[in-house]
Motif scaffolding. Structure first.
Motif, PDB file in Angstrom:
ATOM      1  N   UNK A 275       0.843  -1.194   0.000  1.00 45.89           N
ATOM      2  CA  UNK A 275       0.000   0.000   0.000  1.00 45.89           C
ATOM      3  C   UNK A 275       0.878   1.243   0.000  1.00 45.89           C
ATOM      4  N   UNK A 276       0.601   2.140  -0.937  1.00 46.87           N
ATOM      5  CA  UNK A 276       1.257   3.443  -0.967  1.00 46.87           C
ATOM      6  C   UNK A 276       0.262   4.464  -0.447  1.00 46.87           C
ATOM      7  N   UNK A 277       0.621   5.152   0.602  1.00 46.25           N
ATOM      8  CA  UNK A 277      -0.235   6.199   1.171  1.00 46.25           C
ATOM      9  C   UNK A 277       0.292   7.551   0.710  1.00 46.25           C
ATOM     10  N   UNK A 278      -0.499   8.259  -0.093  1.00 44.32           N
ATOM     11  CA  UNK A 278      -0.162   9.633  -0.473  1.00 44.32           C
ATOM     12  C   UNK A 278      -0.557  10.504   0.718  1.00 44.32           C
ATOM     13  N   UNK A 279       0.439  10.793   1.550  1.00 49.44           N
ATOM     14  CA  UNK A 279       0.199  11.317   2.894  1.00 49.44           C
ATOM     15  C   UNK A 279       0.154  12.844   2.906  1.00 49.44           C
ATOM     16  N   UNK A 280      -0.998  13.391   2.593  1.00 52.63           N
ATOM     17  CA  UNK A 280      -1.205  14.811   2.820  1.00 52.63           C
ATOM     18  C   UNK A 280      -1.644  15.044   4.248  1.00 52.63           C
ATOM     19  N   UNK A 281      -1.128  16.094   4.844  1.00 50.66           N
ATOM     20  CA  UNK A 281      -1.522  16.485   6.202  1.00 50.66           C
ATOM     21  C   UNK A 281      -2.359  17.755   6.192  1.00 50.66           C
ATOM     22  N   UNK A 282      -2.792  18.181   5.001  1.00 50.59           N
ATOM     23  CA  UNK A 282      -3.549  19.421   4.875  1.00 50.59           C
ATOM     24  C   UNK A 282      -5.051  19.252   5.105  1.00 50.59           C
ATOM     25  N   UNK A 283      -5.477  18.045   5.500  1.00 47.46           N
ATOM     26  CA  UNK A 283      -6.851  17.878   5.975  1.00 47.46           C
ATOM     27  C   UNK A 283      -7.005  18.426   7.391  1.00 47.46           C
ATOM     28  N   UNK A 284      -5.899  18.913   7.948  1.00 45.69           N
ATOM     29  CA  UNK A 284      -5.885  19.456   9.311  1.00 45.69           C
ATOM     30  C   UNK A 284      -6.814  20.663   9.432  1.00 45.69           C
ATOM     31  N   UNK A 285      -7.453  20.790  10.566  1.00 50.52           N
ATOM     32  CA  UNK A 285      -8.453  21.839  10.773  1.00 50.52           C
ATOM     33  C   UNK A 285      -7.878  23.249  10.677  1.00 50.52           C
ATOM     34  N   UNK A 286      -6.592  23.423  10.940  1.00 54.06           N
ATOM     35  CA  UNK A 286      -5.992  24.758  10.887  1.00 54.06           C
ATOM     36  C   UNK A 286      -4.931  24.887   9.791  1.00 54.06           C
ATOM     37  N   UNK A 287      -4.960  23.994   8.818  1.00 58.05           N
ATOM     38  CA  UNK A 287      -4.017  24.126   7.701  1.00 58.05           C
ATOM     39  C   UNK A 287      -4.320  25.402   6.915  1.00 58.05           C
ATOM     40  N   UNK A 288      -3.286  26.088   6.407  1.00 59.42           N
ATOM     41  CA  UNK A 288      -3.536  27.325   5.643  1.00 59.42           C
ATOM     42  C   UNK A 288      -4.451  27.147   4.446  1.00 59.42           C
ATOM     43  N   UNK A 289      -4.477  25.940   3.849  1.00 57.88           N
ATOM     44  CA  UNK A 289      -5.342  25.688   2.695  1.00 57.88           C
ATOM     45  C   UNK A 289      -6.552  24.856   3.099  1.00 57.88           C
ATOM     46  N   UNK A 290      -7.047  25.096   4.273  1.00 55.21           N
ATOM     47  CA  UNK A 290      -8.011  24.211   4.917  1.00 55.21           C
ATOM     48  C   UNK A 290      -9.236  23.930   4.042  1.00 55.21           C
ATOM     49  N   UNK A 291      -9.660  22.644   4.129  1.00 61.39           N
ATOM     50  CA  UNK A 291     -10.878  22.227   3.459  1.00 61.39           C
ATOM     51  C   UNK A 291     -11.659  21.277   4.354  1.00 61.39           C
ATOM     52  N   UNK A 292     -10.924  20.508   5.171  1.00 64.41           N
ATOM     53  CA  UNK A 292     -11.534  19.590   6.127  1.00 64.41           C
ATOM     54  C   UNK A 292     -11.120  20.003   7.536  1.00 64.41           C
ATOM     55  N   UNK A 293     -11.520  19.218   8.534  1.00 66.76           N
ATOM     56  CA  UNK A 293     -11.295  19.618   9.926  1.00 66.76           C
ATOM     57  C   UNK A 293     -10.799  18.452  10.769  1.00 66.76           C
ATOM     58  N   UNK A 294      -9.823  17.714  10.244  1.00 61.26           N
ATOM     59  CA  UNK A 294      -9.200  16.632  10.989  1.00 61.26           C
ATOM     60  C   UNK A 294      -8.318  17.228  12.085  1.00 61.26           C
ATOM     61  N   UNK A 295      -8.377  16.662  13.275  1.00 65.82           N
ATOM     62  CA  UNK A 295      -7.575  17.140  14.396  1.00 65.82           C
ATOM     63  C   UNK A 295      -6.231  16.410  14.443  1.00 65.82           C
ATOM     64  N   UNK A 296      -5.338  16.906  15.277  1.00 68.21           N
ATOM     65  CA  UNK A 296      -4.056  16.225  15.458  1.00 68.21           C
ATOM     66  C   UNK A 296      -4.269  14.805  15.966  1.00 68.21           C
ATOM     67  N   UNK A 297      -5.153  14.641  16.940  1.00 77.46           N
ATOM     68  CA  UNK A 297      -5.470  13.295  17.434  1.00 77.46           C
ATOM     69  C   UNK A 297      -6.095  12.442  16.336  1.00 77.46           C
ATOM     70  N   UNK A 298      -6.846  13.079  15.440  1.00 75.82           N
ATOM     71  CA  UNK A 298      -7.464  12.356  14.338  1.00 75.82           C
ATOM     72  C   UNK A 298      -6.446  11.726  13.408  1.00 75.82           C
ATOM     73  N   UNK A 299      -5.322  12.400  13.197  1.00 73.70           N
ATOM     74  CA  UNK A 299      -4.286  11.818  12.333  1.00 73.70           C
ATOM     75  C   UNK A 299      -3.746  10.522  12.923  1.00 73.70           C
TER      76      UNK A 299
END
Length: 340
Positions: A275-299
């Motif tokens: 499995x290759x995971x294309x690991x974006x961390x920009x789903x984070x709730x406070x990412x500058x390009x925010x679109x989703x609201x995943x929390x640090x604990x959520x990752x």
């Protein structure tokens, strides 16, 4: 967990991009590398430099025409009287089958999808070593590693076979996947970046050698706009080998994890062995390009859920832009993936 990075990836230092008609500082900055290194080391990663596998694996994904363009366009651009310091397109063909111009300006428009992938003096070099980082991770997987983190920068999942876009030049995850497939593996790519991996989808859309799955903010009003819709399933022999799972803007941890279950079910059904995971961390709730609201604990929960498949995993870094929590978000994902 073993990790790979190369200092030359930081040489690419884009200055600008355009959003809503406004010229803004480019958020895909070299400082991301240091933040991500700190985050990975906090999770216990041990870094090594990549091995140079040459252009062959890159050319197995990207056209030779595109490689010549990307290698030479900066030098050619400097010969244009009054040209900007970075190669930024200002005209685009309406279709890929349009005639191919000789002009540097015309070729920039043909090979650069948008204004967020400016090309400067060291762009080709940095993108080359980003791809070699992914390739080294793929070879470590073949050697028996259960999980490897490839700190690829610039990122890759918006790059098509002959088209840069969205901060991306070489599609690192696709390069690793095609190489693994050539070595007898059956790979799947799971893209968890907040933006749909349109380049990855485009590269594999007409074949079934790689399953492509993407969880992302719904593209109707979010980059990349034209791709990433749920009805896009592949074509020809690839029909059914592409799964898009778009989410409403602002989606948080619980709904994201429920959607991830659907993605993992499809990956299991594909029978992949890496499995290759294309690991974006920009789903984070406070990412500058925010679109989703995943929390640090959520990752951490996301990393643990993916690891529960029990598959060997190559984690290829995609987005995730500078914020105080960027490194911590990576730490939590890797800890979840390692069962910490």
């Amino acid at each position: 967990m073993k990790a790979i990075v190369d200092d030359r990836q930081a040489k690419h230092d884009p200055k600008h991009f355009m959003a809503n008609g406004v010229v803004l500082p480019n958020p895909e900055q070299p400082a991301r590398v240091e933040a991500l290194i700190r985050g990975a080391r906090a999770a216990g990663c041990e870094f090594q430099a990549p091995t140079d596998h040459g252009l062959g694996p890159i050319a197995a994904v990207h056209s030779s025409e595109y490689l010549v363009f990307l290698k030479n366009i900066y030098t050619r651009w400097q010969r244009i009287d009054g040209a900007a310091a970075e190669v930024i397109p200002n005209i685009h063909p309406d279709r890929r089958e349009a005639s191919y111009p000789k002009s540097a300006v015309g070729q920039a428009g043909y090979h650069q999808a948008d204004t967020s992938c400016p090309i400067a003096e060291h762009t080709f070099e940095s993108a080359y070593w980003s791809a070699q980082t992914a390739m080294t991770g793929a070879n470590l997987m073949l050697a028996g590693e259960q999980s490897v983190y490839a700190l690829c920068r610039p990122p890759g999942h918006h790059a098509f076979s002959d088209l840069a876009g969205g901060f991306c030049f070489f599609n690192n995850a696709a390069i690793a996947a095609r190489y693994l497939a050539s070595q007898g593996k059956r790979p799947a790519i799971l893209d968890v970046d907040v933006h749909h991996g349109n380049g990855t989808q485009g590269i594999f859309y007409g074949n079934d050698e790689v399953l492509t799955v993407s969880i992302h903010a719904a593209p109707e009003r979010f980059y990349p706009f034209f791709w990433g819709h749920a009805h896009e399933r592949g074509e020809g022999v690839g029909l059914g080998s592409n799964l898009n799972l778009p989410l409403p803007r602002g989606t948080g941890d619980d709904v994201y994890l429920q959607t991830l279950d659907k993605a993992l079910e499809r990956i299991q059904a594909y029978g992949c062995d890496v499995l290759i995971v294309a690991l974006g961390l920009d789903a984070y709730e406070n990412d500058p390009l925010k679109g989703l609201a995943v929390t640090t604990a959520g990752f951490k929960r996301i990393g643990a859920a993916i690891a529960a498949l029990g598959l060997p995993m190559l984690l290829v870094q995609e987005g995730g832009y500078l914020s105080a929590e960027l490194g911590d978000n990576l730490t939590h994902f890797l800890q979840g993936a390692e069962g910490q």
